[in-house]
Design a protein around this motif. Sequence first.
Motif, PDB file in Angstrom:
ATOM      1  N   THR A 163       1.421  -1.261   0.224  1.00 38.43           N
ATOM      2  CA  THR A 163       0.015  -0.199   0.027  1.00 38.43           C
ATOM      3  C   THR A 163       1.113   1.512  -0.027  1.00 38.43           C
ATOM      4  O   THR A 163      -0.221   2.744  -0.762  1.00 38.43           O
ATOM      5  CB  THR A 163      -0.977  -0.325   1.104  1.00 38.43           C
ATOM      6  OG1 THR A 163      -0.530   0.247   2.457  1.00 38.43           O
ATOM      7  CG2 THR A 163      -1.987  -0.564   1.269  1.00 38.43           C
ATOM      8  N   GLY A 164       2.278   1.279   0.166  1.00 34.00           N
ATOM      9  CA  GLY A 164       3.121   2.540   0.328  1.00 34.00           C
ATOM     10  C   GLY A 164       2.686   3.437   1.673  1.00 34.00           C
ATOM     11  O   GLY A 164       3.511   3.805   2.315  1.00 34.00           O
ATOM     12  N   ILE A 165       1.483   2.289   2.592  1.00 27.81           N
ATOM     13  CA  ILE A 165       1.892   3.081   4.229  1.00 27.81           C
ATOM     14  C   ILE A 165       2.912   3.130   4.759  1.00 27.81           C
ATOM     15  O   ILE A 165       3.087   1.706   4.707  1.00 27.81           O
ATOM     16  CB  ILE A 165       0.561   2.832   4.896  1.00 27.81           C
ATOM     17  CG1 ILE A 165      -1.022   3.204   4.216  1.00 27.81           C
ATOM     18  CG2 ILE A 165       0.592   2.966   5.683  1.00 27.81           C
ATOM     19  CD1 ILE A 165      -2.329   2.714   4.323  1.00 27.81           C
ATOM     20  N   PRO A 166       3.740   3.938   5.888  1.00 29.55           N
ATOM     21  CA  PRO A 166       4.745   4.157   6.649  1.00 29.55           C
ATOM     22  C   PRO A 166       4.378   2.302   6.987  1.00 29.55           C
ATOM     23  O   PRO A 166       3.329   2.041   8.036  1.00 29.55           O
ATOM     24  CB  PRO A 166       4.390   5.059   7.056  1.00 29.55           C
ATOM     25  CG  PRO A 166       4.907   5.705   6.373  1.00 29.55           C
ATOM     26  CD  PRO A 166       3.127   5.466   5.164  1.00 29.55           C
ATOM     27  N   ALA A 167       5.861   1.345   7.703  1.00 29.38           N
ATOM     28  CA  ALA A 167       5.050   0.332   8.168  1.00 29.38           C
ATOM     29  C   ALA A 167       5.189   1.025   9.263  1.00 29.38           C
ATOM     30  O   ALA A 167       4.742   0.244  10.414  1.00 29.38           O
ATOM     31  CB  ALA A 167       6.559  -0.468   8.199  1.00 29.38           C
TER      32      ALA A 167
ATOM     33  N   LEU B 120      -6.322  -3.312  -2.661  1.00 30.64           N
ATOM     34  CA  LEU B 120      -8.092  -2.820  -2.877  1.00 30.64           C
ATOM     35  C   LEU B 120      -8.790  -2.031  -1.892  1.00 30.64           C
ATOM     36  O   LEU B 120      -9.157  -1.741  -1.974  1.00 30.64           O
ATOM     37  CB  LEU B 120      -8.625  -4.591  -3.293  1.00 30.64           C
ATOM     38  CG  LEU B 120     -10.256  -4.602  -2.749  1.00 30.64           C
ATOM     39  CD1 LEU B 120     -10.530  -3.423  -4.517  1.00 30.64           C
ATOM     40  CD2 LEU B 120     -10.234  -5.842  -2.779  1.00 30.64           C
ATOM     41  N   GLN B 121      -7.801  -2.875  -0.234  1.00 27.23           N
ATOM     42  CA  GLN B 121      -8.634  -2.113   0.352  1.00 27.23           C
ATOM     43  C   GLN B 121      -8.314  -0.794   1.041  1.00 27.23           C
ATOM     44  O   GLN B 121      -9.433   0.201   1.325  1.00 27.23           O
ATOM     45  CB  GLN B 121      -7.875  -2.922   1.900  1.00 27.23           C
ATOM     46  CG  GLN B 121      -8.903  -4.273   2.171  1.00 27.23           C
ATOM     47  CD  GLN B 121      -9.837  -4.785   2.632  1.00 27.23           C
ATOM     48  OE1 GLN B 121     -10.140  -3.484   2.515  1.00 27.23           O
ATOM     49  NE2 GLN B 121      -9.922  -5.536   3.336  1.00 27.23           N
ATOM     50  N   GLN B 122      -7.655  -0.902   0.347  1.00 33.56           N
ATOM     51  CA  GLN B 122      -6.747   1.255   0.441  1.00 33.56           C
ATOM     52  C   GLN B 122      -7.307   2.061  -0.408  1.00 33.56           C
ATOM     53  O   GLN B 122      -7.831   2.900  -0.533  1.00 33.56           O
ATOM     54  CB  GLN B 122      -5.150   0.502   0.052  1.00 33.56           C
ATOM     55  CG  GLN B 122      -4.813   2.481   0.515  1.00 33.56           C
ATOM     56  CD  GLN B 122      -3.058   2.552  -0.278  1.00 33.56           C
ATOM     57  OE1 GLN B 122      -2.959   1.910  -1.206  1.00 33.56           O
ATOM     58  NE2 GLN B 122      -2.278   3.720   0.416  1.00 33.56           N
TER      59      GLN B 122
ATOM     60  N   ASN C 233     -10.366   6.725   6.551  1.00 28.94           N
ATOM     61  CA  ASN C 233      -9.213   6.232   6.592  1.00 28.94           C
ATOM     62  C   ASN C 233      -8.419   4.946   5.890  1.00 28.94           C
ATOM     63  O   ASN C 233      -8.936   3.681   6.456  1.00 28.94           O
ATOM     64  CB  ASN C 233      -8.896   6.601   7.793  1.00 28.94           C
ATOM     65  CG  ASN C 233      -7.184   6.092   8.518  1.00 28.94           C
ATOM     66  OD1 ASN C 233      -6.255   6.655   7.757  1.00 28.94           O
ATOM     67  ND2 ASN C 233      -7.264   6.460   9.593  1.00 28.94           N
ATOM     68  N   PRO C 234      -7.704   4.887   4.929  1.00 27.90           N
ATOM     69  CA  PRO C 234      -7.728   3.616   4.125  1.00 27.90           C
ATOM     70  C   PRO C 234      -5.962   3.178   5.203  1.00 27.90           C
ATOM     71  O   PRO C 234      -6.577   1.375   5.512  1.00 27.90           O
ATOM     72  CB  PRO C 234      -5.893   4.214   3.398  1.00 27.90           C
ATOM     73  CG  PRO C 234      -5.403   5.602   3.908  1.00 27.90           C
ATOM     74  CD  PRO C 234      -7.032   6.049   4.226  1.00 27.90           C
ATOM     75  N   VAL C 235      -5.687   3.585   6.905  1.00 28.14           N
ATOM     76  CA  VAL C 235      -5.304   2.510   7.498  1.00 28.14           C
ATOM     77  C   VAL C 235      -6.699   1.859   8.211  1.00 28.14           C
ATOM     78  O   VAL C 235      -6.130   0.623   8.749  1.00 28.14           O
ATOM     79  CB  VAL C 235      -4.775   3.763   8.501  1.00 28.14           C
ATOM     80  CG1 VAL C 235      -4.586   2.773   9.391  1.00 28.14           C
ATOM     81  CG2 VAL C 235      -3.733   4.347   8.579  1.00 28.14           C
ATOM     82  N   LEU C 236      -8.001   2.511   8.447  1.00 27.74           N
ATOM     83  CA  LEU C 236      -8.811   1.877   9.081  1.00 27.74           C
ATOM     84  C   LEU C 236      -9.192   0.096   8.040  1.00 27.74           C
ATOM     85  O   LEU C 236      -9.037  -0.736   8.442  1.00 27.74           O
ATOM     86  CB  LEU C 236      -9.564   2.258   9.063  1.00 27.74           C
ATOM     87  CG  LEU C 236     -11.601   1.844   9.433  1.00 27.74           C
ATOM     88  CD1 LEU C 236     -11.445   1.417  10.568  1.00 27.74           C
ATOM     89  CD2 LEU C 236     -12.414   2.429   8.638  1.00 27.74           C
ATOM     90  N   THR C 237      -9.499   0.363   6.651  1.00 35.47           N
ATOM     91  CA  THR C 237      -9.632  -0.997   6.040  1.00 35.47           C
ATOM     92  C   THR C 237      -8.500  -2.108   6.284  1.00 35.47           C
ATOM     93  O   THR C 237      -8.086  -3.419   6.342  1.00 35.47           O
ATOM     94  CB  THR C 237     -10.304  -0.506   4.752  1.00 35.47           C
ATOM     95  OG1 THR C 237      -9.110   0.219   3.688  1.00 35.47           O
ATOM     96  CG2 THR C 237     -11.433   0.425   4.691  1.00 35.47           C
TER      97      THR C 237
END
Length: 554
Positions: free
Chosen positions: A184-188, A467-469, A478-482
């Motif tokens: 997703t590219g969201i920071p670890a 897909l979730q993001q 908030n994509p962190v939620l999904t």
Amino acid sequence: MQWNQNYSALNGSLLLTALVVAIPIFFLFWALAVKRMKGHVAGPVTLLITVAISVLVYRMPVSAALSASALGMVTGLFPIGWIILTAVFLFNLTVESGQFEIIKSSISSLSPDRRIQALLIAFSFSAFMEGVAGQGAPVAVAAAMLIGLGFPALPAAVICLVANTPPVPFGPVGVPTMMMSTVTGIPATTMARAVGIDMAFMALIIPFFLVVVMVGFRRAKEVIPACLVAGVSYAAASFAISTWFGPELPAIVASVVSLLCLVIFLRFWQPSVTWTFPEDTAASHAAASGTYSAGQIFKAWSPFLILMVVMGIWGTPAFKAYCTKAHHWFVMVPSWPWLNGVVFKSAPIVAKPALYGANYRWDWLIAPGTAMFISSLISMAVLGIGPATGTRVFLKTFRQLRFALVTLASVIGLGFLANYSGMSFTLGLAFAQLTGMAFPIFSPIIGLVGVFLTGSVTSSAALFGKLQQVTAMHLGMNPVLTTSANLFGGVMGKLISPQSIAVACAAVGLVGKETDIFRKTLKYSMILLCMVIVLVLLQAFVIPAVLPTAPAAL
């Protein structure tokens, strides 16, 4: 030859396509829960059905469908099957040497109560195994230890499957959470903080829940203090480490803290009534305090202490970097035949057709199973087991696990084929289309389906993370939620994953009885999934500020 995935292959209808390609999932549920088919039969049959659907519905080239299945099967055998084989081998060595009798005595000396023993082994110790090895080793080792302590086979398997939930997103060494970050590219660190909140909540529940599963609510109330010590100490440590240090260490640190806190607590508190299984004899559960010296107990536990040290070395970034760069420590198949360069992902998964590469890397040294095998060899020297005896035990272990390895290979092959054919994406997109703003309810369900398909929370993250993001961004959430909900729900899928059940059956000698375990764990999986959905809904609409946020750009 180029073949583009088409997620609405039947008359341009996404929902119709999803309904048809879900047939393998329905069949696998039916085969295990209703037909009571053996796992090493149900797995290959389901894989063949999936191959047929991939070719007939998606028009996937036959060579590519077979190649994707083969790649998954090879991956199932190594590294996953290798981990399970070596984990059970290490345990069998302790049995062969007679040291497991001392291990049983040391646990009994802490408490003869079976509920307490389950907390020590199935919850705290297996969490450590999840943190350092994962991929089946925790259930395999913990279930085998419970069997050795005198637990009946079926309860031992079910207890370990239920208990092995809080550490999963952070084991081995944070791989599932890091995979979600990569996809997703969201920071670890952001993902770790969000997942840490979810897993801390689950750690508070699971110790008591597993005892309820084992003995019922009334008898479980008698050990609430021990459940609180095990759960609160784990939750606090896991939350702190995941918040401040990232995804690599929460399971390892929290499990050690939980185990130590529980051992110390048991020196001052014991249940007022000792609970044992009806079939237990007085000799099988009598406390053995003072029977063995501290040196004998240390030697008996030494294989697991050696494992801690070796896995600690294997988990260091420096060791991984060295093995990754040194070409003689791995064998690389950079272009998997008849698959690499053939499959292309399509919109809306990607903006424009993108190559879905296929390669296989045999990291024979860096693999966790190799670390466990080396630990076994060192343990043989410490325990005084000769090469001939060690070879005999290894061959015996292989015979013990041969049907489980067939099940594993076929199930992972199914997961890979579901991914390369586009089946996983079709199902995920259909969920998103049907749910709309109710998507937070289904985010954990998608994660559970992904784990059921692949047996791996890491694979589920790879399949459905993007897909979730994307869905969350389109819905203004908030994509962190999904994405964290995908991991959270996926954990509950471990209870019913054919791969996990096959491991548990192999460890406790119930190969061929997979349906018995599946029928029991399905109920517990659904109960825990409902708890997950409630928490995710609270995070989505009541207390959204509890979760960190991610950058807006995809």
